[in-house]
Design a protein around this motif. Structure first.
Motif, PDB file in Angstrom:
ATOM      1  N   PHE A  42      -6.228   5.557   1.618  1.00  0.00           N
ATOM      2  CA  PHE A  42      -6.611   4.152   1.343  1.00  0.00           C
ATOM      3  C   PHE A  42      -7.743   4.132   0.314  1.00  0.00           C
ATOM      4  O   PHE A  42      -8.479   5.120   0.149  1.00  0.00           O
ATOM      5  N   PRO A  43      -7.882   3.018  -0.412  1.00  0.00           N
ATOM      6  CA  PRO A  43      -8.948   2.916  -1.437  1.00  0.00           C
ATOM      7  C   PRO A  43     -10.339   2.934  -0.807  1.00  0.00           C
ATOM      8  O   PRO A  43     -10.540   2.522   0.327  1.00  0.00           O
ATOM      9  N   ALA A  44     -11.282   3.445  -1.592  1.00  0.00           N
ATOM     10  CA  ALA A  44     -12.656   3.565  -1.097  1.00  0.00           C
ATOM     11  C   ALA A  44     -13.466   2.336  -1.471  1.00  0.00           C
ATOM     12  O   ALA A  44     -14.556   2.424  -2.056  1.00  0.00           O
ATOM     13  N   GLY A  45     -13.004   1.120  -1.214  1.00  0.00           N
ATOM     14  CA  GLY A  45     -13.778  -0.099  -1.403  1.00  0.00           C
ATOM     15  C   GLY A  45     -13.580  -0.762  -2.740  1.00  0.00           C
ATOM     16  O   GLY A  45     -14.095  -1.862  -2.949  1.00  0.00           O
ATOM     17  N   LEU A  46     -12.872  -0.175  -3.700  1.00  0.00           N
ATOM     18  CA  LEU A  46     -12.676  -0.789  -4.998  1.00  0.00           C
ATOM     19  C   LEU A  46     -11.312  -1.449  -5.051  1.00  0.00           C
ATOM     20  O   LEU A  46     -10.285  -0.781  -4.960  1.00  0.00           O
ATOM     21  N   PRO A  47     -11.220  -2.780  -5.160  1.00  0.00           N
ATOM     22  CA  PRO A  47      -9.934  -3.469  -5.157  1.00  0.00           C
ATOM     23  C   PRO A  47      -9.085  -3.148  -6.386  1.00  0.00           C
ATOM     24  O   PRO A  47      -7.866  -3.319  -6.364  1.00  0.00           O
ATOM     25  N   THR A  48      -9.672  -2.641  -7.467  1.00  0.00           N
ATOM     26  CA  THR A  48      -8.920  -2.392  -8.696  1.00  0.00           C
ATOM     27  C   THR A  48      -7.992  -1.170  -8.561  1.00  0.00           C
ATOM     28  O   THR A  48      -7.035  -1.030  -9.316  1.00  0.00           O
ATOM     29  N   VAL A  49      -8.297  -0.270  -7.601  1.00  0.00           N
ATOM     30  CA  VAL A  49      -7.484   0.950  -7.466  1.00  0.00           C
ATOM     31  C   VAL A  49      -6.322   0.752  -6.489  1.00  0.00           C
ATOM     32  O   VAL A  49      -5.565   1.682  -6.238  1.00  0.00           O
ATOM     33  N   GLN A  50      -6.225  -0.497  -5.967  1.00  0.00           N
ATOM     34  CA  GLN A  50      -5.145  -0.759  -5.008  1.00  0.00           C
ATOM     35  C   GLN A  50      -3.781  -0.570  -5.651  1.00  0.00           C
ATOM     36  O   GLN A  50      -2.838  -0.095  -4.996  1.00  0.00           O
ATOM     37  N   LYS A  51      -3.675  -0.894  -6.946  1.00  0.00           N
ATOM     38  CA  LYS A  51      -2.380  -0.776  -7.606  1.00  0.00           C
ATOM     39  C   LYS A  51      -1.960   0.689  -7.818  1.00  0.00           C
ATOM     40  O   LYS A  51      -0.790   0.972  -8.016  1.00  0.00           O
ATOM     41  N   ASN A  52      -2.934   1.613  -7.739  1.00  0.00           N
ATOM     42  CA  ASN A  52      -2.616   3.035  -7.908  1.00  0.00           C
ATOM     43  C   ASN A  52      -2.450   3.773  -6.566  1.00  0.00           C
ATOM     44  O   ASN A  52      -2.377   5.001  -6.545  1.00  0.00           O
ATOM     45  N   LEU A  53      -2.425   2.986  -5.468  1.00  0.00           N
ATOM     46  CA  LEU A  53      -2.368   3.618  -4.150  1.00  0.00           C
ATOM     47  C   LEU A  53      -1.073   4.424  -3.966  1.00  0.00           C
ATOM     48  O   LEU A  53      -1.113   5.553  -3.473  1.00  0.00           O
ATOM     49  N   ALA A  54       0.072   3.864  -4.343  1.00  0.00           N
ATOM     50  CA  ALA A  54       1.345   4.560  -4.151  1.00  0.00           C
ATOM     51  C   ALA A  54       1.379   5.873  -4.936  1.00  0.00           C
ATOM     52  O   ALA A  54       1.859   6.901  -4.438  1.00  0.00           O
ATOM     53  N   GLN A  55       0.824   5.839  -6.151  1.00  0.00           N
ATOM     54  CA  GLN A  55       0.787   7.072  -6.950  1.00  0.00           C
ATOM     55  C   GLN A  55      -0.125   8.108  -6.325  1.00  0.00           C
ATOM     56  O   GLN A  55       0.183   9.300  -6.314  1.00  0.00           O
ATOM     57  N   GLU A  56      -1.242   7.653  -5.755  1.00  0.00           N
ATOM     58  CA  GLU A  56      -2.179   8.587  -5.122  1.00  0.00           C
ATOM     59  C   GLU A  56      -1.576   9.205  -3.857  1.00  0.00           C
ATOM     60  O   GLU A  56      -1.832  10.381  -3.557  1.00  0.00           O
ATOM     61  N   VAL A  57      -0.793   8.451  -3.123  1.00  0.00           N
ATOM     62  CA  VAL A  57      -0.137   9.002  -1.938  1.00  0.00           C
ATOM     63  C   VAL A  57       0.809  10.134  -2.342  1.00  0.00           C
ATOM     64  O   VAL A  57       0.867  11.200  -1.689  1.00  0.00           O
ATOM     65  N   GLY A  58       1.534   9.930  -3.447  1.00  0.00           N
ATOM     66  CA  GLY A  58       2.412  10.985  -3.939  1.00  0.00           C
ATOM     67  C   GLY A  58       1.635  12.213  -4.394  1.00  0.00           C
ATOM     68  O   GLY A  58       2.059  13.360  -4.129  1.00  0.00           O
ATOM     69  N   ASN A  59       0.489  11.984  -5.072  1.00  0.00           N
ATOM     70  CA  ASN A  59      -0.342  13.120  -5.501  1.00  0.00           C
ATOM     71  C   ASN A  59      -0.893  13.890  -4.308  1.00  0.00           C
ATOM     72  O   ASN A  59      -0.981  15.134  -4.335  1.00  0.00           O
ATOM     73  N   THR A  60      -1.244  13.167  -3.239  1.00  0.00           N
ATOM     74  CA  THR A  60      -1.765  13.834  -2.047  1.00  0.00           C
ATOM     75  C   THR A  60      -0.712  14.722  -1.388  1.00  0.00           C
ATOM     76  O   THR A  60      -1.002  15.842  -0.938  1.00  0.00           O
ATOM     77  N   SER A  90       4.598   2.851   3.258  1.00  0.00           N
ATOM     78  CA  SER A  90       3.255   3.005   3.830  1.00  0.00           C
ATOM     79  C   SER A  90       2.490   4.025   3.008  1.00  0.00           C
ATOM     80  O   SER A  90       3.056   4.706   2.156  1.00  0.00           O
ATOM     81  N   SER A  91       1.210   4.101   3.279  1.00  0.00           N
ATOM     82  CA  SER A  91       0.353   5.083   2.595  1.00  0.00           C
ATOM     83  C   SER A  91       0.042   6.254   3.516  1.00  0.00           C
ATOM     84  O   SER A  91      -1.011   6.885   3.408  1.00  0.00           O
ATOM     85  N   THR A  92       0.984   6.545   4.408  1.00  0.00           N
ATOM     86  CA  THR A  92       0.794   7.605   5.396  1.00  0.00           C
ATOM     87  C   THR A  92       1.639   8.822   5.017  1.00  0.00           C
ATOM     88  O   THR A  92       2.788   8.703   4.580  1.00  0.00           O
ATOM     89  N   ILE A  93       1.067  10.003   5.229  1.00  0.00           N
ATOM     90  CA  ILE A  93       1.750  11.276   4.979  1.00  0.00           C
ATOM     91  C   ILE A  93       1.839  12.011   6.308  1.00  0.00           C
ATOM     92  O   ILE A  93       0.836  12.172   7.010  1.00  0.00           O
TER      93      ILE A  93
END
Length: 282
Positions: A42-60, A90-93
């Protein structure tokens, strides 16, 4: 039994035999339990990175799959890692481990440390990250062992038995046909040796046979042996004739003339024959 029915029965028999064998071998395997951990990104408090959440889940998920991360953080339980997958929508792995009964607690401790290790790995790799990683809940352990799966192993054994029987049947069926096919080939390509003996006509054959026969045997008729005629005297007739017949007196020897003894006719007999000849009586 019909060949098709016999073939089907043999398939099911070998399949059942394979299933029973694999079922028995399953009890010799080490039982293993499933240990599952759910990591939330999940994002660390910055609403601007919400759109990159799906990409970050894949990177993780790719970080968890990397050999470097596993060597540094999973220690000796790298081979126990079963699956790493992203849960849809979801953003769960999900991270799944297989553990023997004695290794369940050690793998649970490793699963609890994975979120912090991902954060440190991402910081070193990207120089910081606007995302956080946490466990959704404590690692879950299956109520019973998931391996060996007796049902799955029995099905594999059944299929293996069928495949082995089909290979066995195909191999031996082809070997039974090969000698017959070879025999047919030799029969088709059989070389008939011609008769090299000279053709002999019946006339030539007869000529060859007659060449070997002496001329005397060809033209001379077989000699006929004359059997001597027996002279029967009245005395012999007396011995042969029945006893009730009158027997003439034995005058033959008395009337014999001296000419009869020599076998030459007398002068009177010669004259008598000439007279009869002249008269045409002879």
């Amino acid at each position: 039994m019909h060949p098709v029915k016999k073939f089907i029965n043999n398939i099911f028999f070998t399949g059942a035999l394979g299933a029973a064998l694999f079922f028995a071998l399953s009890f010799l395997m080490t039982p293993q339990w499933l240990v599952s951990a759910r990591i939330v990104v999940f994002p660390a408090g910055l609403p601007t990175v919400q759109k990159n959440l799906a990409q970050e889940v894949g990177n993780t998920a790719e970080i968890l799959r990397s050999a470097r991360f596993q060597e540094e953080n999973l220690q000796n339980f790298r081979n126990n890692l079963l699956d790493i997958r992203q849960i849809e929508n979801s953003s769960t792995i999900a991270v799944d481990f297989l553990a023997a009964k004695d290794d369940v607690t050690a793998i649970e401790d490793i699963a609890v440390l994975i979120p912090n290790e991902i954060s440190e790995y991402s910081r070193d790799l990207y120089g910081g990250t606007p995302f956080k990683y946490e466990l959704l809940s404590d690692p879950e352990v299956s109520a019973k062992n998931v391996r060996p799966d007796l049902t799955k192993n029995s099905l594999w054994g059944f299929l293996a038995g069928i495949i082995i029987y089909l290979l066995f049947w195909n191999f031996f069926d082809s070997t039974r046909k090969k000698p017959m096919e070879t025999e047919e080939i030799f029969q088709e390509e059989k070389f008939i040796m011609p008769d090299l003996r000279p053709m002999v006509s019946p006339n030539m054959d007869m000529e060859r046979k007659t060449e070997k026969i002496p001329a005397k045997e060809i033209f001379s008729a077989p000699e006929r042996k004359e059997e001597p005629t027996a002279i029967i005297t009245p005395r012999d007739m007396q011995n042969i004739a029945p006893s009730n017949l009158p027997i003439a007196e034995d005058t033959w020897e008395k009337d014999k003339s001296p000419a009869d003894e020599t076998g030459e006719p007398s002068d009177e007999e010669v004259k008598d024959r000439l007279n009869k000849l002249m008269r045409g009586e002879l």
